[in-house]
Design an enzyme around this catalytic site. Structure first.
Site, PDB file in Angstrom:
ATOM      1  N   TYR A  67     -29.801  16.756  -2.843  1.00  0.00           N
ATOM      2  CA  TYR A  67     -28.579  15.964  -2.881  1.00  0.00           C
ATOM      3  C   TYR A  67     -28.772  14.718  -3.753  1.00  0.00           C
ATOM      4  O   TYR A  67     -29.242  14.803  -4.873  1.00  0.00           O
ATOM      5  CB  TYR A  67     -28.122  15.611  -1.468  1.00  0.00           C
ATOM      6  N   SER A  68     -28.440  13.531  -3.240  1.00  0.00           N
ATOM      7  CA  SER A  68     -28.379  12.343  -4.104  1.00  0.00           C
ATOM      8  C   SER A  68     -29.728  11.788  -4.520  1.00  0.00           C
ATOM      9  O   SER A  68     -29.775  10.875  -5.353  1.00  0.00           O
ATOM     10  CB  SER A  68     -27.560  11.244  -3.431  1.00  0.00           C
ATOM     11  N   ALA A  69     -30.815  12.313  -3.992  1.00  0.00           N
ATOM     12  CA  ALA A  69     -32.103  11.935  -4.573  1.00  0.00           C
ATOM     13  C   ALA A  69     -32.167  12.350  -6.035  1.00  0.00           C
ATOM     14  O   ALA A  69     -32.989  11.840  -6.803  1.00  0.00           O
ATOM     15  CB  ALA A  69     -33.253  12.554  -3.781  1.00  0.00           C
ATOM     16  N   LYS A  71     -30.057  11.488  -8.188  1.00  0.00           N
ATOM     17  CA  LYS A  71     -29.606  10.354  -8.994  1.00  0.00           C
ATOM     18  C   LYS A  71     -30.789   9.593  -9.603  1.00  0.00           C
ATOM     19  O   LYS A  71     -30.680   9.049 -10.710  1.00  0.00           O
ATOM     20  CB  LYS A  71     -28.744   9.417  -8.155  1.00  0.00           C
TER      21      LYS A  71
END
Length: 391
Positions: A67-69, A71
Site C-alpha cells: 500500500y502507501s509504503a 510512496k
C-alpha cells in the site's frame, strides 16, 4: 506455534522475539521484517502463511503488496532526478506538465506535490478503474481538477492521487514510467525485489492479503458514543461528501481489489508497490549511507528530501501529520527510532523508514490488513529495535 525463519545479529535477539509475538499475540498471518544498521543487515526474519486459502508458507522471497509504503519508493525516484539536475523541486509542476496548470494550479511547485500541500486530493467525477489503470485518463483528469483548498495554505494526505501526480512528473522528466524508472535506477543497482507494476513472471511469489473483520464499524457507530477528541474524524468517515471520503474515492468503483492481477500489474505509485521487507530496508539504507558500494542520495539530497515541509492538522485524515518531500516524519504517536527518522507506512500495518541518527533502515511487511489506529504490530517491532540500540 508459528515457525520464524531467518537471522538476527548479536544484540538484536529481542527483535526476533517481538516478531514472533506478532504471530502469537498480535494477529500476524504472514510477515517479514528486515533491519539494516550502517549498511549491513542485522535482522532478516520471515514466517507464517503467505496464502491462507492454500496453506502456502511465507518463504524468504515471498512478495507483499505494501500500500502507501510505495510512496517512499516513488519519492526516492523523484529525488534522484532532482539530484541529477533534471528536476527542480521548487519549479512549477506546469513547467514539466503544462496541462497541469489549469484551474489555479499554474504556480504549484513540484515540492508541494511531494509534501501534500497542492490540494489536488480528489478527482471529480471519479475515473473508471479500468481507465485509471491505463494511466493517461487519470493524469488527464488530475490536470483538469480544481484544488480542494488554496495550494500551499494547508496540507492534507494525497492518499490516492500522490502516485499519479508525482509519477507523471517523473514520466515527463525522464521519459520513463515511474515503475520503469524505479526498476532501472533504484531496484537494479541495489538488487531490490520491489516492483511498481508487477511482472507476470513474479505473480506466483506474491502473498494473498487477508482482511480481518474489525471489532467495530466506525461507519455506523453513533457519534454520541465516540470520544469527543475523535468525533470530528468519525463524523467525516460517516459523511460520503467529506473530503476524507472523496480523497479515497477517485476511481469508480472506489474500492480497489489489490489481490487482482490487473491491479498488481498496473503502475499505482501511491499504493501498489510489491516487494520484500528486505528490499524496503535495503533501499532506505542506501538513502542514508553506502550499501555494497551503492549510495542513492548525496548528503545534500538527503537533507533536502527529509526537511520538514508541512506539520499539524491534516485536512484529509484529520489527525496531526508531518511531511518532508515525499516522506512522513515522526509524530508523537509514531516516534520511530528518533527525531531524524523518515519513511512511510502503508495501509493495514506495513512500515519502512530510515534513521540517519542511528544508521538504521527498517522494513516490515505483512498480509493481514488491520484497519484503524489500534494495530500494535509495527510499533512493537520498532520499540524492540529501539531497545536493541539502547543496549
Amino acid at each position: 506455534m508459528t515457525t520464524v525463519s531467518g537471522e538476527v545479529a548479536v544484540g538484536f535477539e529481542g527483535v526476533r522475539e517481538a516478531f514472533r509475538a506478532g504471530f502469537e499475540e498480535r494477529g500476524d498471518v504472514g510477515a517479514a521484517l528486515c533491519v539494516y544498521r550502517d549498511g549491513r543487515p542485522v535482522v532478516d526474519l520471515w514466517g507464517g502463511v503467505a496464502d491462507p486459502e492454500t496453506g502456502r508458507p511465507w518463504e524468504r522471497d515471498t512478495l507483499q503488496l505494501v500500500y502507501s509504503a510505495t510512496k517512499g519508493a516513488t519519492a526516492t525516484a523523484a529525488h534522484l532526478l532532482a539530484q541529477r539536475g533534471e528536476l527542480d523541486l521548487d519549479a512549477p509542476v506546469a513547467a514539466y506538465w503544462p496541462e497541469f496548470g489549469a484551474h489555479g494550479k499554474a504556480e504549484i511547485p513540484v515540492r508541494w506535490l511531494l509534501s501534500h500541500r497542492a490540494g489536488v486530493v480528489t478527482v471529480e467525477p471519479p475515473v473508471p478503474l479500468d481507465e485509471a489503470l491505463r494511466w493517461r485518463p487519470m493524469t488527464d483528469a488530475l490536470a483538469a481538477q480544481r484544488p480542494a483548498w488554496e495550494p500551499g495554505t494547508a496540507h492534507g494526505y494525497h492518499g490516492r492521487t500522490f502516485g499519479w501526480l508525482v509519477g507523471e512528473v517523473i514520466r515527463r522528466v525522464s521519459g520513463r514510467t515511474p515503475g520503469r524508472f524505479f526498476a532501472e535506477e533504484v531496484a537494479g543497482p541495489l538488487g531490490l525485489d520491489f516492483f511498481i507494476g508487477l511482472p507476470d513472471a513474479e505473480r506466483g511469489r506474491v502473498s494473498r492479503m487477508v482482511y480481518p473483520k474489525p471489532e467495530y464499524d466506525l461507519s455506523t457507530v453513533p457519534l454520541a458514543a465516540v470520544p469527543p477528541e475523535a468525533r470530528e474524524f468519525v463524523a467525516a468517515l460517516q459523511d460520503p461528501g467529506s473530503l476524507n471520503n472523496r480523497a479515497f474515492a477517485v476511481t469508480e468503483p472506489a474500492e480497489i481489489d489489490f489481490n487482482s492481477a490487473a491491479v498488481r500489474a498496473a503502475e499505482l505509485p501511491a499504493s501498489n508497490g510489491i516487494g520484500t521487507a528486505r528490499a524496503l530496508a535495503r533501499m532506505y539504507a542506501a538513502l542514508i549511507g553506502e550499501v555494497d558500494g551503492v549510495r542513492l542520495f548525496t548528503p545534500e539530497t538527503l537533507a533536502s528530501a527529509t526537511a520538514e515541509q508541512a506539520a499539524g492538522a491534516d485536512r484529509v485524515i484529520m489527525v496531526p501529520t508531518r511531511f518532508a518531500s515525499g516522506y512522513m516524519l515522526p509524530v508523537e504517536t509514531s516516534p520511530l527510532t528518533g527525531p531524524r527518522a523518515f519513511g512511510h507506512p502503508g495501509r493495514g500495518g506495513s512500515l519502512a523508514f530510515a534513521d540517519p541518527g542511528h544508521g538504521i533502515a527498517f522494513g516490515y511487511v505483512m498480509n493481514s490488513i488491520v484497519e484503524g489506529a489500534e494495530d500494535p504490530r509495527a510499533g512493537a517491532l520498532v520499540e524492540a529495535v529501539r531497545e536493541a540500540l539502547g543496549r
